[in-house]
Design a protein around this motif. Sequence first.
Motif, PDB file in Angstrom:
ATOM      1  N   GLU A  94       0.855  -1.198   0.000  1.00  0.00           N
ATOM      2  CA  GLU A  94       0.000   0.000   0.000  1.00  0.00           C
ATOM      3  C   GLU A  94       0.885   1.239   0.000  1.00  0.00           C
ATOM      4  O   GLU A  94       2.035   1.209   0.431  1.00  0.00           O
ATOM      5  N   VAL A  95       0.306   2.313  -0.498  1.00  0.00           N
ATOM      6  CA  VAL A  95       1.054   3.575  -0.509  1.00  0.00           C
ATOM      7  C   VAL A  95       0.053   4.726  -0.576  1.00  0.00           C
ATOM      8  O   VAL A  95      -1.004   4.607  -1.192  1.00  0.00           O
ATOM      9  N   VAL A  96       0.401   5.822   0.113  1.00  0.00           N
ATOM     10  CA  VAL A  96      -0.404   7.040   0.000  1.00  0.00           C
ATOM     11  C   VAL A  96       0.378   8.014  -0.866  1.00  0.00           C
ATOM     12  O   VAL A  96       1.583   8.200  -0.657  1.00  0.00           O
ATOM     13  N   ASP A 105      -5.079   6.822  -1.498  1.00  0.00           N
ATOM     14  CA  ASP A 105      -4.699   5.690  -0.651  1.00  0.00           C
ATOM     15  C   ASP A 105      -4.797   4.443  -1.533  1.00  0.00           C
ATOM     16  O   ASP A 105      -5.893   3.929  -1.762  1.00  0.00           O
ATOM     17  N   ASN A 138       1.533   1.590   5.832  1.00  0.00           N
ATOM     18  CA  ASN A 138       1.481   3.063   5.900  1.00  0.00           C
ATOM     19  C   ASN A 138       1.800   3.539   7.311  1.00  0.00           C
ATOM     20  O   ASN A 138       2.517   4.540   7.498  1.00  0.00           O
ATOM     21  N   SER A 184       5.060   7.851   5.755  1.00  0.00           N
ATOM     22  CA  SER A 184       5.650   8.716   4.723  1.00  0.00           C
ATOM     23  C   SER A 184       5.107  10.136   4.883  1.00  0.00           C
ATOM     24  O   SER A 184       4.077  10.344   5.539  1.00  0.00           O
ATOM     25  N   PHE A 205       1.603  10.375   3.682  1.00  0.00           N
ATOM     26  CA  PHE A 205       0.667   9.760   4.632  1.00  0.00           C
ATOM     27  C   PHE A 205       0.391  10.710   5.792  1.00  0.00           C
ATOM     28  O   PHE A 205      -0.758  10.983   6.147  1.00  0.00           O
TER      29      PHE A 205
END
Length: 221
Positions: free
Chosen positions: A137-139, A148, A172, A177, A180
Amino acid sequence: MISKRLSAIVNLIKNDNNIADIGSDHGYVLLELRKKGFVSRLMGVENKKNPFLHLKENVARSGYQNIECAYSDGLNDVDNEFKTIVIAGMGFDIIKNIILSNKEKLKYINNIIIDSHTDKSKVRPFFISLGYDIDDEVVIFEDDIYYDLVSFKKCNNIQKYTMEELEFGKTNLLNKSNDFKNMIIDEINKNITIIQKINDPSSLRVGELNKRNDYLRGIIK
Ligand SMILES: C[S@@+](CC[C@H](N)C(=O)[O-])C[C@H]1O[C@@H](n2cnc3c(N)ncnc32)[C@H](O)[C@@H]1O
């Protein structure tokens, strides 16, 4: 060059195992996959005429001969050779409907990449309830919007998640990050604006928003 969001979606696709992009529109995800060297079957699905024509046109212009384009609804024409699906740039209700209308097809689908633009907190619990664990996952932040993005993989032994992990994602929360953290700060600030507009510290809604903000501050501490 494709957008930061689309590039992040492509980076979440790790298996070259026949990929269908549902609601493909411009088809950029599929074109980028070919460009990156993915050789398996690729299919773009569109249920609206103009985006479908756009998709076909972009695929034809790209020179890639073997990207399938389907004028179709959701997973209806996705056959059982497709092991990865991407559903990006839609609201959660549409995503949920696409999945539940063809739930039996999940038997063949191992990886699902989701970019929901509404009800983000419902995404992880929904796919976990269908037997998928969070793979990555990554924002990301682009054009003043936080995205998201989550990839899921089929799993017989799904991890146990805390309430926070289900809403925001374990990775996350570990990575924290900048994008995030800024997404959380953005929600806190929006809540503060609403609190100021209500201008009544004793109202139930203000109490709820203050409680939510305390919770959010704890997330990024
Ligand atoms: C906002 S666009 C997103 C395009 C691309 N996936 C992206 O993330 O940039 C959503 C697209 O999904 C298509 N769409 C919505 N519901 C669909 C469905 N049930 N089946 C196929 N396509 C659908 C729409 O026609 C539209 O082109």
